[in-house]
Design an enzyme around this catalytic site. Structure first.
Site, PDB file in Angstrom:
ATOM      1  N   HIS A 226       0.794  -1.237   0.000  1.00  0.00           N
ATOM      2  CA  HIS A 226       0.000   0.000   0.000  1.00  0.00           C
ATOM      3  C   HIS A 226       0.828   1.290   0.000  1.00  0.00           C
ATOM      4  CE1 HIS A 226       0.834   0.005   4.377  1.00  0.00           C
ATOM      5  NE2 HIS A 226       0.650   1.300   4.301  1.00  0.00           N
TER       6      HIS A 226
HETATM    7  C1  UD1 Z   1      -2.031   5.971   5.352  1.00  0.00           C
HETATM    8  C2  UD1 Z   1      -0.770   6.515   6.018  1.00  0.00           C
HETATM    9  C3  UD1 Z   1       0.303   5.440   6.028  1.00  0.00           C
HETATM   10  C4  UD1 Z   1      -0.200   4.159   6.646  1.00  0.00           C
HETATM   11  C5  UD1 Z   1      -1.504   3.733   5.985  1.00  0.00           C
HETATM   12  C6  UD1 Z   1      -2.089   2.562   6.729  1.00  0.00           C
HETATM   13  C7  UD1 Z   1      -0.326   8.919   5.710  1.00  0.00           C
HETATM   14  C8  UD1 Z   1       0.452   9.929   4.969  1.00  0.00           C
HETATM   15  N1  UD1 Z   1      -0.238   7.649   5.259  1.00  0.00           N
HETATM   16  O1  UD1 Z   1      -1.716   5.675   4.005  1.00  0.00           O
HETATM   17  O2  UD1 Z   1       1.413   5.898   6.787  1.00  0.00           O
HETATM   18  O3  UD1 Z   1       0.759   3.163   6.469  1.00  0.00           O
HETATM   19  O4  UD1 Z   1      -2.445   4.811   6.038  1.00  0.00           O
HETATM   20  O5  UD1 Z   1      -3.012   1.862   5.962  1.00  0.00           O
HETATM   21  O6  UD1 Z   1      -0.998   9.246   6.656  1.00  0.00           O
HETATM   22  N2  UD1 Z   1      -8.937   5.097   0.706  1.00  0.00           N
HETATM   23  C9  UD1 Z   1     -10.187   4.545   0.570  1.00  0.00           C
HETATM   24  N3  UD1 Z   1     -10.884   4.236   1.698  1.00  0.00           N
HETATM   25  C10 UD1 Z   1     -10.397   4.463   2.960  1.00  0.00           C
HETATM   26  C11 UD1 Z   1      -9.137   5.039   3.075  1.00  0.00           C
HETATM   27  C12 UD1 Z   1      -8.413   5.350   1.942  1.00  0.00           C
HETATM   28  O7  UD1 Z   1     -10.670   4.318  -0.537  1.00  0.00           O
HETATM   29  O8  UD1 Z   1     -11.095   4.145   3.939  1.00  0.00           O
HETATM   30  C13 UD1 Z   1      -8.169   5.385  -0.532  1.00  0.00           C
HETATM   31  C14 UD1 Z   1      -8.404   6.795  -1.081  1.00  0.00           C
HETATM   32  O9  UD1 Z   1      -8.349   6.720  -2.462  1.00  0.00           O
HETATM   33  C15 UD1 Z   1      -7.182   7.541  -0.582  1.00  0.00           C
HETATM   34  C16 UD1 Z   1      -6.109   6.468  -0.588  1.00  0.00           C
HETATM   35  O10 UD1 Z   1      -6.778   5.261  -0.237  1.00  0.00           O
HETATM   36  O11 UD1 Z   1      -6.871   8.639  -1.368  1.00  0.00           O
HETATM   37  C17 UD1 Z   1      -4.981   6.726   0.385  1.00  0.00           C
HETATM   38  O12 UD1 Z   1      -5.481   6.925   1.713  1.00  0.00           O
HETATM   39  P1  UD1 Z   1      -4.626   7.797   2.767  1.00  0.00           P
HETATM   40  O13 UD1 Z   1      -5.244   7.676   4.112  1.00  0.00           O
HETATM   41  O14 UD1 Z   1      -4.391   9.146   2.244  1.00  0.00           O
HETATM   42  O15 UD1 Z   1      -3.229   7.089   2.751  1.00  0.00           O
HETATM   43  P2  UD1 Z   1      -2.834   5.554   2.920  1.00  0.00           P
HETATM   44  O16 UD1 Z   1      -2.171   5.117   1.673  1.00  0.00           O
HETATM   45  O17 UD1 Z   1      -4.011   4.790   3.404  1.00  0.00           O
HETATM   46  N1  UDP Z   2      -4.269  -5.270   8.715  1.00  0.00           N
HETATM   47  C1  UDP Z   2      -5.582  -5.727   8.793  1.00  0.00           C
HETATM   48  N2  UDP Z   2      -6.211  -6.083   7.634  1.00  0.00           N
HETATM   49  C2  UDP Z   2      -5.614  -6.003   6.427  1.00  0.00           C
HETATM   50  C3  UDP Z   2      -4.270  -5.539   6.354  1.00  0.00           C
HETATM   51  C4  UDP Z   2      -3.630  -5.162   7.522  1.00  0.00           C
HETATM   52  O1  UDP Z   2      -6.146  -5.816   9.886  1.00  0.00           O
HETATM   53  O2  UDP Z   2      -6.245  -6.340   5.417  1.00  0.00           O
HETATM   54  C5  UDP Z   2      -3.590  -4.873   9.962  1.00  0.00           C
HETATM   55  C6  UDP Z   2      -2.269  -5.536  10.200  1.00  0.00           C
HETATM   56  O3  UDP Z   2      -2.458  -6.774  10.853  1.00  0.00           O
HETATM   57  C7  UDP Z   2      -1.535  -4.527  11.056  1.00  0.00           C
HETATM   58  C8  UDP Z   2      -2.057  -3.200  10.529  1.00  0.00           C
HETATM   59  O4  UDP Z   2      -3.272  -3.492   9.855  1.00  0.00           O
HETATM   60  O5  UDP Z   2      -1.896  -4.645  12.415  1.00  0.00           O
HETATM   61  C9  UDP Z   2      -1.059  -2.602   9.589  1.00  0.00           C
HETATM   62  O6  UDP Z   2      -1.658  -1.555   8.903  1.00  0.00           O
HETATM   63  P1  UDP Z   2      -1.170  -1.057   7.471  1.00  0.00           P
HETATM   64  O7  UDP Z   2      -0.426  -2.121   6.783  1.00  0.00           O
HETATM   65  O8  UDP Z   2      -2.369  -0.510   6.804  1.00  0.00           O
HETATM   66  O9  UDP Z   2      -0.260   0.198   7.855  1.00  0.00           O
HETATM   67  P2  UDP Z   2       1.248   0.396   8.387  1.00  0.00           P
HETATM   68  O10 UDP Z   2       1.475  -0.518   9.520  1.00  0.00           O
HETATM   69  O11 UDP Z   2       2.157   0.170   7.230  1.00  0.00           O
HETATM   70  O12 UDP Z   2       1.269   1.845   8.766  1.00  0.00           O
END
Ligand code: UD1
Ligand code: UDP
Length: 388
Positions: A226
């Protein structure tokens, strides 16, 4: 004492479960927790599922900021958090990790002099192209109490000028009240480890995902992708998926797909790879799963491939080798012990790492993430640091 906790992204919601559980079980007569959800993640399977499954109290506030560019998203959150802090007047604001929700909380609280507790402090990738690196540096330097999960985190903070007493656990004077200018740092273990230990058996009893995917007793690879550096750069995304498709020739792959990746696969993955990906029966592309399902998958997987910070560590907690799809990691210990390999988004290196771990599965996973009671440790320190 009153604390306000800010959460927003999936991993923060999961981490908050451990602290809320410890407050409920041991400190309910001493700490009132007010939970603010920024709404950074909002899909049912990126947010609500964790509240339902992990017994997290319903947020007292939801800012519903949703998705936007970094500046817009962070600004909306900052505005909302500031108003809540002024209304609630907490003793501390608790922030987790390194997302935009963390950054917004740090900026809002520091400017109006609400002391910040940073959980997961001190981690560094030394790569400022990552939005998370900016967020965590700002948050650490605005914090009053810093809890670092690893020794590397402690060393990073030392290098950035946080001074330590003899025991290497606190900054500034041990007797003076901690403040933003006289912060205190503790190495306390990982709150995610608390959760993995707590929920491992519950996950086994309550989920049937392995059976549903017809993977009972079979080796499989669990993959998550991601990071914006992988999803938004077609060359990197194609290299990762090129490797996955080759591995799927030999071993089933389970890929719970983050919504960011789901959207960008359609534009950034070459049509021939898309065709192979969606028509290879050995690749199970599924929507994001619940935390209990995720740890069941981690426990049963042969190997984990990921660019997630949390999933790298959970692989280690459950004794699984991990191929990290990034050039560097904040969790350097898991690479140093030989249980994870940095393969970046390089098809050849990913395949080499996969062959290596299949031929030589690691067997020793030293205990480096604490004792599963990081949350209680932090709460004790928060209570004793309250300004009277
Ligand atoms: C964010 C965090 C990242 C973390 C990740 C965990 C920042 C800068 N990044 O990244 O550090 O590892 O969360 O998962 O804060 N979207 C949906 N539905 C949702 C959420 C997001 O469709 O419920 C889509 C949208 O298109 C959005 C994109 O995902 O633009 C990215 O979401 P965003 O929260 O901005 O960043 P993540 O890549 O999720
Ligand atoms: N996780 C989850 N479902 C998923 C993918 C990840 O519950 O489909 C959990 C995972 O076990 C971990 C956390 O989400 O506890 C990690 O989140 P993510 O990978 O989104 O973000 P990061 O840790 O890189 O910030």
């Amino acid at each position: 004492m009153k604390i306000v906790t800010v959460i927003g992204a999936r991993p923060q919601i999961i981490k908050a479960a451990a602290l809320s559980r410890a407050i409920r079980n041991h400190y309910s007569n001493q700490i009132q927790e007010v939970i603010v959800h920024t709404g950074q993640h909002y899909d049912e399977n990126m947010s609500q599922v964790f509240f339902d499954e992990l017994d997290i109290p319903r947020p007292d506030y939801n800012l519903h900021v949703g998705s936007a560019s970094h500046g817009v998203q962070t600004a909306r959150m900052t505005e909302g958090i500031e108003a809540i802090l002024i209304k609630e007047c907490p003793d501390f604001l608790v922030l987790y990790g390194d997302t935009n929700s963390t950054l917004a909380g740090a900026v809002a609280a520091a400017k109006i002099h609400v002391p910040i507790v940073h959980i997961e402090a001190g981690l560094r990738s030394f790569n400022k192209a990552m939005p998370e690196e900016i967020n965590r540096i700002v948050c650490d330097h605005c914090s009053t109490l810093l809890f670092t999960p690893t020794k590397a985190g402690l060393e990073n903070l030392k290098r950035e000028g946080f001074s330590f007493d003899e025991g290497g656990v606190s900054t500034g004077s041990t007797t003076a009240t901690p403040t933003i200018d006289n912060p205190k740092v503790w190495h306390c273990g990982d709150i995610m480890y608390d959760n993995s230990l707590h929920f491992a058996d519950i996950a086994e009893a309550k989920t049937d995902i392995i059976k549903r995917l017809n993977l009972s007793g079979m080796p499989f690879v669990l993959a998550t992708i991601h990071r914006d550096s992988n999803t938004d750069q077609p060359e990197r995304l194609n290299a990762i998926f090129g490797a996955l498709i080759q591995i799927a020739d030999k071993t089933p792959i389970v890929l719970p797909l983050h919504p960011r990746t789901d959207k960008l696969l359609k534009t950034n993955l070459k049509p021939e790879l898309q065709n192979q990906l969606f028509n290879t029966p050995n690749i199970h592309i599924i929507p994001p799963v619940s935390f209990l399902e995720m740890i069941a998958l981690e426990r049963h997987a042969q190997l984990v491939m990921t660019d997630s910070g949390g999933v790298q560590k959970e692989a280690y907690f459950f004794g699984k080798p991990c191929i990290i799809l990034r050039p560097e990691t904040e969790w350097v210990e898991i690479v140093e012990t030989g249980n994870a390999v940095l393969a970046d988004a390089d098809e050849t290196r990913i395949l080499e790492a996969w062959r290596h771990f299949v031929a030589h599965p690691p067997t020793a996973f030293p205990k480096i993430f604490g004792d599963g009671h990081a949350a209680e440790f932090m709460l004790e320190k928060i209570i004793s640091s309250k300004v009277l």
